[in-house]
Write a protein that holds these residues in place. Structure first.
Motif, PDB file in Angstrom:
ATOM      1  N   ASN A  42      -1.754   3.065 -10.370  1.00  0.00           N
ATOM      2  CA  ASN A  42      -0.803   3.867  -9.620  1.00  0.00           C
ATOM      3  C   ASN A  42       0.472   3.967 -10.558  1.00  0.00           C
ATOM      4  OD1 ASN A  42       1.526   4.526  -8.448  1.00  0.00           O
ATOM      5  ND2 ASN A  42       1.638   2.811  -6.649  1.00  0.00           N
ATOM      6  N   GLY A  89       1.291   8.100   3.868  1.00  0.00           N
ATOM      7  CA  GLY A  89       1.314   6.729   4.635  1.00  0.00           C
ATOM      8  C   GLY A  89       0.816   6.823   6.090  1.00  0.00           C
ATOM      9  N   TYR A 125      -3.804  -3.266  -2.546  1.00  0.00           N
ATOM     10  CA  TYR A 125      -2.493  -3.742  -1.802  1.00  0.00           C
ATOM     11  C   TYR A 125      -1.564  -2.619  -1.287  1.00  0.00           C
ATOM     12  CZ  TYR A 125       2.635  -5.022  -1.720  1.00  0.00           C
ATOM     13  OH  TYR A 125       3.690  -5.454  -1.424  1.00  0.00           O
ATOM     14  N   GLU A 126      -1.165  -2.665  -0.040  1.00  0.00           N
ATOM     15  CA  GLU A 126      -0.366  -1.623   0.611  1.00  0.00           C
ATOM     16  C   GLU A 126       0.915  -2.270   1.141  1.00  0.00           C
ATOM     17  OE1 GLU A 126      -2.495   0.268   3.778  1.00  0.00           O
ATOM     18  OE2 GLU A 126      -0.866   1.424   4.363  1.00  0.00           O
ATOM     19  N   PRO A 127       1.875  -1.845   0.834  1.00  0.00           N
ATOM     20  CA  PRO A 127       3.269  -2.244   1.126  1.00  0.00           C
ATOM     21  C   PRO A 127       3.656  -1.501   2.628  1.00  0.00           C
ATOM     22  CG  PRO A 127       3.435  -1.020  -1.021  1.00  0.00           C
ATOM     23  CD  PRO A 127       2.030  -0.838  -0.463  1.00  0.00           C
ATOM     24  N   LYS A 128       4.744  -2.069   3.318  1.00  0.00           N
ATOM     25  CA  LYS A 128       4.720  -1.385   4.652  1.00  0.00           C
ATOM     26  C   LYS A 128       5.176  -0.253   4.561  1.00  0.00           C
ATOM     27  CE  LYS A 128       6.618  -3.049   8.975  1.00  0.00           C
ATOM     28  NZ  LYS A 128       7.763  -3.693   9.369  1.00  0.00           N
ATOM     29  N   TYR A 129       6.339  -0.018   3.935  1.00  0.00           N
ATOM     30  CA  TYR A 129       7.060   1.420   3.882  1.00  0.00           C
ATOM     31  C   TYR A 129       7.087   2.038   2.510  1.00  0.00           C
ATOM     32  CZ  TYR A 129       9.708  -0.818   7.609  1.00  0.00           C
ATOM     33  OH  TYR A 129      10.267  -1.487   8.592  1.00  0.00           O
ATOM     34  N   ARG A 152       4.689   3.598   0.770  1.00  0.00           N
ATOM     35  CA  ARG A 152       3.413   2.617   0.284  1.00  0.00           C
ATOM     36  C   ARG A 152       3.096   3.326  -1.180  1.00  0.00           C
ATOM     37  NH1 ARG A 152      -1.822   4.053   3.883  1.00  0.00           N
ATOM     38  NH2 ARG A 152      -2.160   6.247   3.233  1.00  0.00           N
ATOM     39  N   GLN A 195       4.332   1.473  -4.548  1.00  0.00           N
ATOM     40  CA  GLN A 195       4.208   0.233  -4.872  1.00  0.00           C
ATOM     41  C   GLN A 195       2.647  -0.274  -4.694  1.00  0.00           C
ATOM     42  OE1 GLN A 195       7.058  -1.248  -2.755  1.00  0.00           O
ATOM     43  NE2 GLN A 195       8.813  -1.503  -4.603  1.00  0.00           N
ATOM     44  N   ALA A 196       1.753   0.630  -4.083  1.00  0.00           N
ATOM     45  CA  ALA A 196       0.519   0.404  -3.694  1.00  0.00           C
ATOM     46  C   ALA A 196      -0.121   0.063  -4.978  1.00  0.00           C
ATOM     47  CB  ALA A 196      -0.165   1.577  -2.858  1.00  0.00           C
ATOM     48  N   ARG A 197      -1.544  -0.622  -4.788  1.00  0.00           N
ATOM     49  CA  ARG A 197      -2.358  -0.908  -5.883  1.00  0.00           C
ATOM     50  C   ARG A 197      -3.779  -0.698  -5.688  1.00  0.00           C
ATOM     51  NH1 ARG A 197       0.415  -3.846  -9.938  1.00  0.00           N
ATOM     52  NH2 ARG A 197      -1.522  -4.183 -11.007  1.00  0.00           N
TER      53      ARG A 197
END
Ligand code: F0G
Length: 461
Positions: free
Chosen positions: A39, A392, A445-449, A451, A454-456
Motif C-alpha cells: 500500500n 470501499g 487487513y481491512e480497516p472499517k472506514y 480502507r 491503511q489496508a494491507r
C-alpha cells in the motif's frame, strides 16, 4: 498574452530553494513496499523518489506565501489573518459567509451535519471518498448523477464532469425535493480523472434545482483547473480569464466545501462557505465542537494567511496554464508510449487504466493497487490506487465495484520538473513492457472506514 502565439507552458516562477531526495535501489524498494503491505500510503516518504501520491498539501508555496506566514496573528479569537482569508474568499469566489476548517473533510463533516437528515438523498457528479462517507455518516445516501461517459476511460468527452440532467430529474421525481437537501457538484471531478464540468451544464443544473428549491453545494477543491478547461474548451469563454470563470462557477452555487490543500496552494487548510445566514449560524456553532473557534477552525493564523495569498495566486492564468501544461506533457508522453490513460488528460494528474494495463487480473485481485506497487518498485515513483480499494464498502457491507480501476499519477503544484516527468513516463513504460509477468494481490487487513489509507496486502503466488 496574445492567444494566437503558440509557446510552451514553461513555469512562471524560478526556484530559490531545493529539497534533496534520497535515491534507492530496486532491492530496497522491494523490501519497503512489502513492509508497507503493498500500500503506497504506508511507505515512508523518505523511501520515495518522486512523490505522486497526491496533489493534496504537497504544493510548493511561493515566497509571498512564506513571507505572509511571518505575519501570522496567533490570537485565539479574531485573528487578522481570518479577516484577510474571508476577504479573499469573498473577492475571488463570491461566497458570503465562511468558516475555516483544518482541511476539506472538516468542512464536509460540518456541512453534512448541518444539511443532511436521516433518509436524505444527495445526488452528486461522482463520489469522492471522504465526501460520500460524511454524507453517509450523517444519514444520507449518495446517488451518482454524472454522465455515463465519466465511467468510460476511453470516452473523449470534453466535459466528463457533467451532470446527466435526466438522471437528476428522475431522482427528484422519485424522492421529492424535500428529501434532497442539496446537489453536490464537484469541479474537476477527481475520481473521474480530473475531468471538468462545463458552464453550460452547471447552468442547467442551476435552473433545474432552482425550480425545485434545492441547493447546490460546490466541492471547489480544484475549481481553478476546471475554469482553465472551460477557457480552453467551451465556446464563449476563450477570452475570459480563469479568475472570471472561477467567480462565475461559484455564482451558480449556494455554498461550498474546499480543501485548500489542492488548488489554493497551501500545505494545510480548508473552509466551508455559504450564502445562507441560517446555515452559517448552525455551522459556526458546530465548528467550535469539531475544529476550533469560528475564526480559526483548526488552523494557525499563519496558515490562513498563506491560504489567502494562495487563493489569489491560484486563479492566475499564467499559473494554471503551466500547471495543466505540465500534466498534459506527461500524459502525451505516456500515450506516445502506448500506455492506456484516461482521456482527455485531466487537470491534476494522469490516470492510468489498470484494467487495460493488467487485463489478466480480475478486479478482486486489485489491478490498480498492484500496478501502483509495481511502479514504485521500478523507480521509486509513488502513485495511488483509485479503484475497488478506494471505493470501499456500501453501508450494508457489500463491496462497491467501480467501473474505473485507475492508478493516479498526481502532480503536486510547482514542485517537479520536466525531466521528472520524463522519468515517470519511462518508469510506466518499463512496467508496461513487463506487464504479463505481474501477479495480483490479496487483502490481508481491512480497516472499517476509508480502507485505502491503511489496508494491507500480500502478493499472490
Ligand atoms: N474533495 C475532493 C474532490 C478531494 O479531492 C479531497 C481530497 C477532499 C474533498 C477532501 O479534502 O483531504 O483536505 O480533507 N483529496 C485528496 C486526494 C486526499 O488525494 O485526492 P481533504
Amino acid at each position: 498574452m496574445k492567444k494566437h502565439i503558440k509557446s510552451s507552458w514553461a513555469e512562471p516562477y524560478r526556484m530559490k530553494m531545493v529539497e534533496l531526495l534520497k535515491m534507492t535501489t530496486r532491492k530496497q524498494r522491494q523490501k519497503a513496499i512489502r513492509e508497507a503491505g503493498y500500500n503506497t500510503f504506508l511507505l515512508k516518504s523518505e523511501d520515495v523518489y518522486i512523490d505522486l501520491l497526491t496533489d493534496s498539501g504537497t504544493s510548493a508555496m511561493s515566497d509571498r506565501q512564506w513571507a505572509g506566514m511571518m505575519t501570522g496573528d496567533e490570537a485565539y479569537a479574531g485573528s487578522r489573518n481570518f479577516f484577510r482569508l474571508e476577504k479573499a474568499i469573498q473577492k475571488f469566489y463570491g461566497y458570503k459567509y465562511i468558516i475555516p476548517t483544518h482541511q476539506g473533510r472538516g468542512a464536509e463533516n460540518i456541512l453534512s451535519k448541518v444539511l443532511i437528515k436521516k433518509g436524505d438523498m444527495i445526488p452528486g457528479n461522482m463520489y469522492f471518498t471522504t465526501t460520500r462517507l460524511h454524507q453517509e455518516l450523517a444519514g444520507g445516501t449518495f446517488a451518482d448523477i454524472i454522465i455515463d461517459e465519466a465511467h468510460d476511460p476511453l470516452s473523449e468527452h470534453p466535459f466528463k464532469g457533467n451532470v446527466d440532467i435526466q438522471k437528476l430529474e428522475a431522482l427528484i421525481n422519485k424522492y421529492g425535493a424535500n428529501r434532497i437537501p442539496y446537489v453536490s457538484i464537484a469541479t474537476n471531478v477527481n475520481m473521474a480523472g480530473g475531468q471538468p464540468i462545463s458552464m453550460k451544464n452547471l447552468k442547467e443544473v442551476r435552473a433545474l434545482t432552482k425550480k425545485h428549491g434545492i441547493r447546490i453545494i460546490h466541492d471547489m477543491t480544484r475549481v481553478a483547473e476546471n475554469a482553465y478547461f472551460i477557457q480552453q474548451r467551451e465556446k464563449g469563454y476563450e477570452k475570459k480569464s480563469v479568475r472570471e470563470i472561477v467567480f462565475e462557477i461559484c455564482s451558480y452555487t449556494d455554498g461550498a466545501t474546499m480543501s485548500a490543500k489542492k488548488d489554493a496552494l497551501v500545505n494545510i487548510g480548508g473552509f466551508m462557505a455559504t450564502n445562507e445566514w441560517d446555515v452559517f449560524e448552525e455551522a459556526r456553532n458546530l465548528v467550535v465542537v469539531y475544529e476550533g473557534l469560528h475564526t480559526y477552525g483548526g488552523l494557525a493564523g499563519r496558515d490562513m494567511e498563506a491560504m489567502a495569498i494562495g487563493i489569489e495566486e491560484s486563479v492566475s492564468d499564467n499559473h494554471i496554464r503551466a500547471r495543466v501544461g505540465q500534466i498534459e506533457y506527461l500524459g502525451n508522453k505516456m500515450m506516445d508510449f502506448g500506455i492506456p490513460v484516461v482521456k482527455p488528460i485531466g487537470g491534476h494528474g494522469i490516470f492510468v487504466d489498470a484494467r487495460q494495463f493488467l487485463p489478466h487480473l480480475s478486479q478482486d485481485e486489485f489491478p490498480a493497487q498492484t500496478l501502483a506497487a509495481e511502479i514504485y518498485i521500478d523507480s521509486g515513483v509513488r502513485t495511488m490506487e483509485r479503484g475497488i480499494v478506494s471505493a470501499g464498502r456500501k453501508p450494508n457491507g457489500d463491496n462497491y465495484y467501480p467501473k474505473l480501476e485507475l492508478v493516479r499519477f498526481t502532480i503536486p503544484r510547482r514542485v517537479y520538473t520536466q525531466a521528472h516527468m520524463d522519468v515517470i513516463a519511462e518508469s510506466a513504460l518499463n512496467v508496461f513492457e513487463e506487464r504479463k509477468k505481474i501477479k495480483g494481490l490479496k487483502m490481508v487487513y481491512e480497516p472499517k472506514y476509508l480502507r485505502f489509507f491503511q489496508a494491507r496486502f500480500e502478493k499472490l503466488k
